[in-house]
Design an enzyme around this catalytic site. Structure first.
Site, PDB file in Angstrom:
ATOM      1  N   VAL A 142      -3.314   9.038  -3.771  1.00 29.83           N
ATOM      2  CA  VAL A 142      -2.362   8.665  -4.812  1.00 29.83           C
ATOM      3  C   VAL A 142      -3.016   8.749  -6.191  1.00 29.83           C
ATOM      4  O   VAL A 142      -2.406   9.216  -7.159  1.00 29.83           O
ATOM      5  CB  VAL A 142      -1.806   7.257  -4.551  1.00 29.83           C
ATOM      6  CG1 VAL A 142      -1.006   6.758  -5.744  1.00 29.83           C
ATOM      7  CG2 VAL A 142      -0.941   7.249  -3.304  1.00 29.83           C
ATOM      8  N   ASP A 189       0.815  -1.206   0.000  1.00 33.87           N
ATOM      9  CA  ASP A 189       0.000   0.000   0.000  1.00 33.87           C
ATOM     10  C   ASP A 189       0.853   1.261   0.000  1.00 33.87           C
ATOM     11  O   ASP A 189       0.408   2.320  -0.446  1.00 33.87           O
ATOM     12  CB  ASP A 189      -0.928  -0.016   1.214  1.00 33.87           C
ATOM     13  CG  ASP A 189      -1.866   1.173   1.243  1.00 33.87           C
ATOM     14  OD1 ASP A 189      -2.595   1.363   0.253  1.00 33.87           O
ATOM     15  OD2 ASP A 189      -1.867   1.917   2.243  1.00 33.87           O
ATOM     16  N   MET A 233      -7.387   5.954   3.045  1.00 36.54           N
ATOM     17  CA  MET A 233      -7.535   7.046   2.083  1.00 36.54           C
ATOM     18  C   MET A 233      -6.322   7.228   1.188  1.00 36.54           C
ATOM     19  O   MET A 233      -6.319   8.093   0.316  1.00 36.54           O
ATOM     20  CB  MET A 233      -7.787   8.362   2.845  1.00 36.54           C
ATOM     21  CG  MET A 233      -9.074   8.380   3.632  1.00 36.54           C
ATOM     22  SD  MET A 233     -10.531   8.228   2.561  1.00 36.54           S
ATOM     23  CE  MET A 233     -10.365   9.682   1.541  1.00 36.54           C
ATOM     24  N   ARG A 234      -5.270   6.418   1.394  1.00 33.20           N
ATOM     25  CA  ARG A 234      -4.073   6.606   0.580  1.00 33.20           C
ATOM     26  C   ARG A 234      -4.369   6.369  -0.903  1.00 33.20           C
ATOM     27  O   ARG A 234      -3.815   7.041  -1.769  1.00 33.20           O
ATOM     28  CB  ARG A 234      -2.954   5.691   1.068  1.00 33.20           C
ATOM     29  CG  ARG A 234      -1.640   5.925   0.324  1.00 33.20           C
ATOM     30  CD  ARG A 234      -0.503   5.108   0.899  1.00 33.20           C
ATOM     31  NE  ARG A 234      -0.029   5.646   2.158  1.00 33.20           N
ATOM     32  CZ  ARG A 234      -0.049   5.004   3.318  1.00 33.20           C
ATOM     33  NH1 ARG A 234      -0.536   3.783   3.363  1.00 33.20           N
ATOM     34  NH2 ARG A 234       0.402   5.555   4.409  1.00 33.20           N
ATOM     35  N   ALA A 235      -5.244   5.427  -1.198  1.00 34.41           N
ATOM     36  CA  ALA A 235      -5.565   5.144  -2.599  1.00 34.41           C
ATOM     37  C   ALA A 235      -6.172   6.368  -3.278  1.00 34.41           C
ATOM     38  O   ALA A 235      -5.829   6.689  -4.426  1.00 34.41           O
ATOM     39  CB  ALA A 235      -6.518   3.956  -2.689  1.00 34.41           C
TER      40      ALA A 235
END
Length: 732
Positions: free
Chosen positions: A268, A182, A263-265
């Site tokens: 990014v 991730d 929320m990283r997706a």
């Protein structure tokens, strides 16, 4: 290779994306492509003489070589590509303090590591899945924070470490943990083309490069300069690119549709969409940018357990984007796929299929271009052709770029192979097909597979999945090892609780401060110290001895004979082994699988970190025939002998899953007893998993356990919840 080129170039435009993980089969030029990236990056201005590469316009106020004055001298150098070897120690990665000066003189003497060298450049980790987990954590933390912190015995050093992180890996050798996956911004799958024309051209160019490296590089210098100019232009354009609310809703809809964690997706994907728009010369993000960004940012974030394979259903992606558009059909900010950039460019390929601002990629295909076209196939067949020719086979956009199987075929004569192969299925590579000359990838001209293409990675093979909630009891090797860090058996490692001190053999690892002071104290008067700092010498230093956990080689020796296949017993065995495989994945073990049936034994899977590959082999395991127990035990002994030479510090743990019957060959029980003696002589700890069921039992597995001097555990007890771990008895 279109996706890989695009992902690398987008990170060059916006390093904030978080790097690229390139997954693919061996021999696909992953390393070659990454090493070529540094030459495309703009040159770097740094403070003259600064070991940490500070920008003279904005020097790091905490730089260990600082503070730098406002009028400091500057110099320009090319962007660096720093390679991190798999066997690197932590001190080599983050840097090392001179502990003797730090403690004795109070001087902060710091030797920079690879993170400092990679600042404002590219940090490349080949075989990142084989790197120790704590080093991967260090890398990803530094990449996310933009700083590296070194804390050692109360002495703290911090410096800037902003770099483009690129990792490559072969999935057959094991996967990264999902939480580490991730942290990589983007991931791509690569595979060798199945188009003979492209393969011929690859060989032709390689031979040309070997024959005249300087001349070969000169032929492509103009194309490299053109791409480097496009990267610089896209970087300048990036701050002015606008992300409308419509695009944000599309990103949120897609991430929610694929049920990604956190929320990283979303972040990014948004950064990637902005970089993609800047690369194509647009001043705002369109739905095409979102689609391309989602294809690169989401596949590896869908992985939840070791039996999941990364991938993305492009049909679901299109449906999610369509739902976002349908929910806000009149949104004035919504930029559809037919919108044009500020220069009139086509979002799929720049102006007239080229790059940003009318430039075009080397082959008129924007970032997915593969370099100058052409190839003079006359003469000796080595000349790679002149740049600019339109006849080169790589002009076929996306030809033959389907991803790898990730699992391969049956091993050919592995060390543990014995006996007849009759009745064993022969694995073949999945038929991936060849894209024709008119094929076009989906998704804005960058995808390398269509929705109907065979799935990539292990998805082209059946995968056995454990039943939910099934847990394995923890099996450990006896004694104290010196193996690689992991989470199974007790071992002396660089991490864990401190159990003592010793004189270091080389560079001091973890300093044992009390022992160091005790060693130096008797000599202070002789060294002339009556007041002031403690006077230390190199031979006073002591390093801590720590005890932690190690990863083992867990060897599964599975009985696949007819007696095991009766009464659905094999289904229970597979569930138990899958639970053990999950446990091995969580404890950072290597695994290997040997099966025996009919007249011989076969190494289904050599020692690897890929639990997914082991699960694939297990799903295809046939049953039937007699029970060649002796051959299975001898195959295990052979594999252990070879692995001891390859990885002498990794201790094995052998799990023999059988009902103890031996029915193949002459005098099968006597031969099995002799084979058990051979396996026992290796010194490898064993566990016999007794699979015998029913009211009438022969207790043959118990006899085998006695011959191996190993504990026996019933199959049904192996996966039941248990208040205590099962630890093997320590050998006398």
């Amino acid at each position: 290779m279109a996706d890989m080129r695009l992902a690398l170039l987008l990170n060059a435009v916006s390093p904030a994306i978080g790097g690229v993980l390139v997954r693919g089969e061996k021999g696909t030029a992953k390393s070659t492509a990454v090493r070529a990236l540094a030459a495309l990056l703009p040159p770097v201005r740094r403070v003259a003489g600064c070991r940490f590469g500070c920008d003279p316009a904005e020097p790091d106020p905490a730089c260990p070589d600082g503070p730098h004055p406002a009028d400091v001298a500057a110099e320009t150098r090319p962007a660096r590509l720093v390679e991190l070897p798999v066997g690197a120690a932590e001190d080599r990665v983050v840097g090392a303090l001179d502990l003797e000066k730090a403690i004795g003189e109070g001087v902060r003497a710091f030797e920079p590591g690879l993170l400092a060298a990679a600042h404002r450049g590219v940090l490349y980790v080949d075989e990142v899945n084989l790197l120790h987990d704590h080093l991967v954590d260090l890398l990803l933390d530094a990449a996310a924070m933009g700083r590296s912190h070194v804390e050692r015995e109360g002495v703290s050093v911090s410096h800037a470490a902003r770099f483009l992180l690129v990792g490559t890996m072969n999935p057959e050798e094991g996967e990264l943990r999902p939480q580490l996956l991730d942290r990589f911004g983007l991931t791509v799958e690569v595979g060798a083309s199945r188009d003979p024309e492209i393969r011929v051209e690859v060989v032709r160019r390689r031979l040309a490069a070997d024959a005249d490296p300087v001349g070969f590089a000169a032929r492509w210098a103009d194309a490299d300069a053109e791409i480097a100019g496009q990267v610089a232009a896209a970087r300048r354009r990036l701050p002015g690119v606008r992300l409308p609310d419509a695009a944000l809703r599309q990103i949120a809809e897609v991430c929610a549709a694929f049920d990604v964690d956190g929320m990283r997706a979303d972040i990014v994907t948004a950064r990637t969409a902005l970089a993609h728009a800047a690369w194509h010369g647009r001043d705002r993000v369109t739905i095409d940018d979102v689609r391309v960004a989602a294809r690169l940012a989401l596949p590896h974030r869908r992985r939840r357990d070791p039996f999941d394979t990364p991938g993305l259903d492009e049909k679901r992606l299109d449906e999610a984007l369509q739902r976002a558009q349908d929910a806000h059909p009149d949104d004035p900010d919504d930029a559809g796929p037919d919108d044009r950039g500020p220069d009139g460019s086509d979002p799929d390929g720049g102006p007239q299929g080229g790059g940003p601002a009318g430039g075009g990629g080397p082959n008129g295909g924007g970032p997915q271009g593969g370099g100058p076209q052409g190839g003079d196939r006359s003469g000796d067949g080595v000349d790679q052709g002149e740049p600019g020719s339109a006849e080169h086979p790589t002009a076929r956009d996306g030809a033959g770029t389907d991803g790898p199987d990730g699992t391969g075929g049956w091993p050919q004569r592995q060390p543990g192979d014995r006996g007849d192969d009759d009745g064993w299925p022969q694995h073949q590579q999945a038929d991936r097909g060849d894209d024709g000359p008119d094929s076009r990838p989906r998704g804005g001209g960058h995808s390398t597979t269509g929705a109907d293409d065979p799935p990539r990675g292990g998805e082209s093979q059946p995968v056995a999945v454990p039943r939910g909630g099934l847990k394995a009891r923890v099996l450990t090797a006896p004694g104290l090892g010196d193996g690689v860090p992991g989470r199974r058996s007790r071992a002396r490692t660089g991490r864990g609780r401190t159990t003592g001190a010793r004189v270091p053999a080389g560079r001091v690892g973890a300093l044992h401060l009390p022992a160091t002071i005790r060693a130096a104290a008797p000599h202070q008067a002789a060294r002339g110290r009556f007041t002031g700092p403690l006077r230390l010498r190199r031979d006073d230093l002591r390093e801590a001895v720590r005890e932690g956990r190690e990863g083992n080689l867990v060897l599964f020796v599975v009985d696949a004979s007819g007696s095991m296949g009766a009464r659905q017993r094999m289904a229970t065995v597979k569930d138990a082994v899958l639970a053990l495989l999950t446990d091995a994945y969580q404890r950072r073990d290597k695994v290997a699988v040997i099966a025996f049936r009919g007249t011989g034994a076969r190494t289904l899977l050599p020692a690897t970190s890929s639990v997914l590959a082991a699960s694939t082999r297990l799903a295809e395991l046939p049953t039937g025939g007699r029970t060649p127990l002796a051959e299975g035990l001898l195959a295990a002994a052979d594999l252990l002998r070879v692995e001891r030479l390859r990885d002498p510090k990794r201790r094995p743990l052998v799990l023999i899953v059988t009902d103890g019957r031996a029915t193949a060959g002459t005098r099968p029980l006597d031969r099995a007893a002799a084979a058990a003696a051979v396996l026992a002589a290796t010194g490898a700890p064993c566990v016999v998993v007794d699979c015998e069921t029913g009211p009438v039992r022969l207790h043959l597995a118990a006899r085998l356990a006695t011959q191996l001097k190993a504990p026996r555990t019933p199959l049904e007890a192996l996966t039941h919840p248990h208040p205590r771990d099962l630890a093997l008895p320590v050998a006398a």
